[in-house]
Design a protein around this motif. Structure first.
Motif, PDB file in Angstrom:
ATOM      1  N   UNK A   1      54.823  92.872  37.109  1.00 57.29           N
ATOM      2  CA  UNK A   1      55.987  92.339  37.838  1.00 57.29           C
ATOM      3  C   UNK A   1      56.525  93.355  38.833  1.00 57.29           C
ATOM      4  N   UNK A   2      56.099  94.607  38.700  1.00 52.80           N
ATOM      5  CA  UNK A   2      56.537  95.622  39.665  1.00 52.80           C
ATOM      6  C   UNK A   2      55.988  95.353  41.063  1.00 52.80           C
ATOM      7  N   UNK A   3      54.932  94.532  41.174  1.00 56.01           N
ATOM      8  CA  UNK A   3      54.376  94.228  42.503  1.00 56.01           C
ATOM      9  C   UNK A   3      55.394  93.510  43.378  1.00 56.01           C
ATOM     10  N   UNK A   4      55.943  92.359  42.968  1.00 54.74           N
ATOM     11  CA  UNK A   4      56.973  91.741  43.804  1.00 54.74           C
ATOM     12  C   UNK A   4      58.274  92.531  43.820  1.00 54.74           C
ATOM     13  N   UNK A   5      58.566  93.250  42.758  1.00 53.31           N
ATOM     14  CA  UNK A   5      59.809  94.027  42.740  1.00 53.31           C
ATOM     15  C   UNK A   5      59.792  95.141  43.773  1.00 53.31           C
TER      16      UNK A   5
ATOM     17  N   UNK B   1      62.656  99.000  30.283  1.00 51.50           N
ATOM     18  CA  UNK B   1      61.495  99.792  30.686  1.00 51.50           C
ATOM     19  C   UNK B   1      61.594 100.250  32.144  1.00 51.50           C
ATOM     20  N   UNK B   2      62.831 100.486  32.583  1.00 52.62           N
ATOM     21  CA  UNK B   2      63.067 101.020  33.922  1.00 52.62           C
ATOM     22  C   UNK B   2      63.000 100.021  35.046  1.00 52.62           C
ATOM     23  N   UNK B   3      62.799  98.747  34.731  1.00 54.58           N
ATOM     24  CA  UNK B   3      62.601  97.759  35.798  1.00 54.58           C
ATOM     25  C   UNK B   3      63.850  97.568  36.656  1.00 54.58           C
ATOM     26  N   UNK B   4      65.019  97.532  36.031  1.00 49.31           N
ATOM     27  CA  UNK B   4      66.236  97.288  36.824  1.00 49.31           C
ATOM     28  C   UNK B   4      66.542  98.445  37.771  1.00 49.31           C
ATOM     29  N   UNK B   5      65.929  99.598  37.520  1.00 43.52           N
ATOM     30  CA  UNK B   5      66.177 100.757  38.371  1.00 43.52           C
ATOM     31  C   UNK B   5      65.159 100.897  39.501  1.00 43.52           C
TER      32      UNK B   5
END
Length: 629
Positions: free
Chosen positions: A227-231, A269-273
Motif C-alpha cells: 500500500x506504500x506504492x499509492x501512498x 507500522x509507520x504508514x500514517x507518517x
C-alpha cells in the motif's frame, strides 16, 4: 480440523507462488496476539464511547439516529441480488458495505436483534453469489470488507451455520482470488485500486484470523508492504493526484485500513507518517469553495459531501480546524441526506466526541500542494459565503483519471461558481458504447470524450490542438499575501510543438477580483490561441474585449487585454458524439487571439465580480516577478 489445516496450507502455498520469494517482510511478527471478536475498528465495550458522544452532543445524536432510521428501512428491503452492470458488480458491493455496516452499527449500539438478523440474512444472500466478480477486483474488495465487518461485529450472535457460510465466502470469494496473479495486478498499482483492494483483503483476513492465522498474517503483511506504492503519491505535502472524488475513495479506504491495523495491533507500522499523508487533510479541506462545491478536476463529480475520514485526520493531527468544511456539511444538511455514504458509521468511531463549537476556521487562506498534480487553492475568507475562491492546477494529463485540464481553474464570488469544471462522465455510459476509457496515449479513445479535453476546460488551446499527454506543469511560484494572493504554473511542456513557452499565473488582487495572466512565446509560425471559461451563467459579449456574465442576480465582468487580433466568443456545450453526456445550462465563453510567429505575448484576463467591475484593472508585473512567499 484436518480439512481446515489442509486448506490453510494450500492457500499459504498458493500465496507463496504469487509473491516474489524474498519480497514480503513479516511486519506483524510471530508473537502477535489478536483480540476476540469484535476486533475490527471497534473492540468489545467501545460502544460506550459512542454512547457518551451521542449523549453529549445533539449533532452527533442526529447522525446516530439517521443511521438507525436508515437501518430500519434496510430491514424491510429484500437482500441484494447479483446483478452485474457491464463489467462491474461494484454498485452491489458498495450497497453491501452500506447495509451491513449500518445494520452492524445499529445492533452494536442498541442491542436490538432485528438488526443482527437482517444483517445475517444479507450476508447469507451474498455468500451464495456465484462469485464477487474478481475480473473487476474493486467489486471483490468492497464485498469482502462488507462481509468482514458483519462477520466480526456480529460474530457472537451469528448462527453456527451462518458463521461457516460467511467465513467460507470471505475465504473462497474474497481472499483466495487475491492470490491469483490473474486478478491481483492492483498490488503494483500506484492509485486507488491498491488502497481499496488491500483494505478489503485485510478486513477479510482480520475477520477470519483465528481460523487461518498464517494466511491472515501473509495477507496483512502483503498489504502493509504494497500500500506504500499509492501512498507515495501524497508526497511531498498531501495533494492527491486523482483529485477530489478519488480522494474520497482511495484515501478513505486507506484510512479504514490504517485505523483497523492500529486497533488490532496497537500500531500502524509507520504508514500514517509517510510523507504527505497526514497533510492531505489540508488538501481536501481547501478543495471546497464557499458554495460547498469542490474543485472537481479529473474524474470527479460536481457535488461535495461529508468525508468521515477527515475526522480521523483531525484527531490524528489534533487540529479541529481541519473539520471546518465537515462542520458546515453536518450543520447544514438534514441527517437523512447523509445515509447514502456507505462509510458513515465510521464517523461515529472517529469523531472522538468532537464538539462542533471547538471546530474553528482555518488560519490560512491559501494551500499549495506539489506532486504529480500540483494545485493552488486560495480564498479571501473562510467565513464569508460571498468570498472569492480560486482553485488552479498544473500537473500531467497522464496521471490516473486525469483530463486535459493543465492550467485550468475554478472561480467563485458572491456565492456563484462562475468558472466551473464538468468533471467526469459516468463510466458505464461510455463503456457500454464501446469507448475504451482509460487509455493514456496521445491518440487514446478517451480524448474523443467531449468533457475530457482542453477545449472545454478553463485553459488554453493552441491551434485547435490537444494538450500533450507526456507533459508536466509544476507550480513555480506562490504567495498567500492578502493583497496579491497568487500562484504560477509553467505549462510549456503540455504545449510542446505548439508553443515555445507558456506560463500561467492566477491572482486574487486586493481581495476584490481575479486576474489570469498568460505569457506565451510562439514558434516560427502564426499561432491562434483559444482562451476558454466554462460557466453556468448567462453570457453577453459587451465589447471588443469584454463579456458580462450574470447568474442568480449577480454579475461578473470578463475583461481582456491581449496583443494581436482578438475576437470575443461563446461556444455551445452541446456534445458532438452520441455517447457524450448532455451539458444543459452551461456555455463556454472567452476569445481567440492570433499572435505572429516568434513573438512573446502577455494575455491578461480580469474576472471582476460585483462592484469591482467598475474599477480599473491594476497593471501587473511579468510572471517572473510574481514571487514566492
Amino acid at each position: 480440523m484436518q480439512i481446515k489445516h489442509l486448506l490453510s496450507g494450500l492457500l499459504a502455498l498458493c500465496l507463496s507462488f504469487t509473491e516474489p520469494a524474498n519480497a514480503q517482510t513479516d511486519y506483524i511478527g510471530t508473537a502477535a496476539k489478536v483480540p476476540a471478536h469484535p476486533r475490527i475498528l471497534l473492540l468489545k465495550g467501545e460502544e460506550k464511547a459512542i454512547q457518551k458522544t451521542i449523549a453529549a452532543d445533539n449533532n452527533w445524536r442526529k447522525v446516530h439516529q439517521a443511521i438507525l432510521t436508515e437501518s430500519d428501512a434496510i430491514v424491510n428491503k429484500p437482500p441484494i441480488e447479483r446483478i452485474q452492470i457491464g463489467r462491474r458488480l461494484l454498485d452491489k458491493s458498495r450497497e453491501a458495505i452500506r447495509r451491513i455496516f449500518f445494520l452492524s452499527y445499529a445492533y452494536r449500539t442498541t442491542g436490538q436483534s432485528v438488526y443482527q438478523q437482517r444483517a445475517e440474512k444479507e450476508m447469507l444472500a451474498i455468500a451464495a453469489f456465484s462469485d464477487w466478480n474478481p475480473s473487476h477486483f474493486l467489486d471483490v474488495a468492497e464485498m469482502t470488507m462488507a462481509m468482514a465487518i458483519g462477520y466480526d461485529w456480529l460474530y457472537d450472535q451469528l448462527s453456527p451455520a451462518a458463521r461457516t457460510a460467511i467465513k467460507e465466502a470471505i475465504l473462497k470469494k474474497g481472499i483466495e482470488p487475491s492470490l491469483d496473479p490473474k486478478y491481483n495486478s492492483w498490488l503494483k498499482a500506484e492509485h486507488n485500486w491498491n488502497q481499496v483492494c488491500n483494505a478489503g483483503m485485510t478486513y477479510g483476513a482480520m475477520a477470519i484470523y483465528e481460523d487461518l492465522p498464517e494466511l491472515a498474517k501473509q495477507v496483512i503483511n502483503r498489504a502493509i508492504e504494497t500500500i506504500v506504492l499509492p501512498m507515495a503519491d501524497y508526497a511531498p505535502n498531501g495533494a492527491y493526484p486523482e483529485g477530489y472524488g478519488y480522494w474520497g475513495y482511495g484515501t478513505s479506504f486507506n484510512v479504514m485500513f490504517i485505523s483497523a491495523l492500529d486497533k488490532l495491533f496497537g500500531k500502524d507500522f509507520g504508514l500514517s507518517q509517510k510523507p504527505g499523508f497526514l497533510q492531505t487533510a489540508g488538501y481536501l479541506e481547501n478543495m471546497t469553495g464557499p458554495s460547498g462545491k469542490p474543485f472537481n478536476y479529473s474524474d470527479a463529480g460536481g457535488g461535495g459531501g461529508l468525508q468521515p475520514a477527515m475526522f480521523w485526520f483531525a484527531n490524528k493531527q489534533k487540529d479541529p480546524s481541519l473539520l471546518w468544511v465537515e462542520k458546515s456539511r453536518l450543520l447544514n444538511s438534514q441527517p437523512p441526506s447523509l445515509v447514502g455514504d456507505r462509510l458513515l458509521p465510521a464517523i461515529m468511531l472517529w469523531s472522538a466526541g468532537t464538539h462542533m463549537e471547538k471546530i474553528t476556521a482555518p488560519t490560512s487562506a491559501m494551500w499549495v500542494g506539489k506532486g504529480k498534480n500540483p494545485v493552488a487553492l486560495m480564498r479571501t475568507s473562510w467565513t464569508d459565503p460571498a468570498a472569492i475562491f480560486v482553485g488552479m492546477k498544473g500537473g500531467s494529463v497522464s496521471v490516473n483519471h486525469a483530463h486535459m485540464d493543465i492550467g485550468s481553474f475554478v472561480m467563485e464570488a458572491d456565492g456563484v461558481r462562475w468558472a466551473m469544471d464538468f468533471g467526469m462522465q459516468d463510466y458505464e455510459s461510455l463503456e457500454s458504447k464501446g469507448i475504451k476509457l482509460f487509455g493514456r496515449t496521445q491518440d487514446a479513445q478517451r480524448w474523443t470524450v467531449f468533457r475530457y479535453t482542453n477545449l472545454v476546460h478553463n485553459t488554453l488551446t493552441v491551434n485547435n490542438q490537444h494538450q500533450r499527454v507526456e507533459g508536466y506543469a509544476p507550480i513555480t511560484a506562490s504567495s498567500a499575501a492578502p493583497s496579491f494572493m497568487h500562484a504560477v504554473t509553467d505549462i510549456s511542456a503540455v504545449y510542446k510543438g505548439a508553443l515555445a513557452k507558456a506560463n500561467r499565473g492566477i491572482a486574487i488582487v486586493n481581495k476584490a477580483y481575479v486576474v489570469v495572466q498568460d505569457e506565451v512565446e510562439t514558434l516560427n509560425e502564426e499561432t491562434t490561441i483559444r482562451w476558454t471559461l466554462l460557466t453556468p451563467a448567462n453570457v453577453t459579449i459587451t465589447g471588443n474585449n469584454q463579456a458580462t456574465l450574470t447568474k442568480d442576480g449577480k454579475k461578473l465582468l470578463l475583461e481582456v487585454a491581449a496583443p494581436g487580433k482578438l475576437t470575443m466568443k461563446t461556444w455551445s456545450t452541446d456534445p458532438p458524439n452520441t455517447y457524450d453526456a448532455p451539458n444543459p445550462g452551461t456555455i463556454l465563453t472567452g476569445f481567440e487571439v492570433t499572435i505572429p510567429a516568434n513573438t512573446k505575448a502577455t494575455i491578461t484576463v480580469a474576472l471582476k465580480p460585483g462592484n469591482a467591475a467598475d474599477k480599473p484593472t491594476d497593471k501587473l508585473p511579468p510572471l517572473s516577478n510574481w514571487k514566492n512567499d
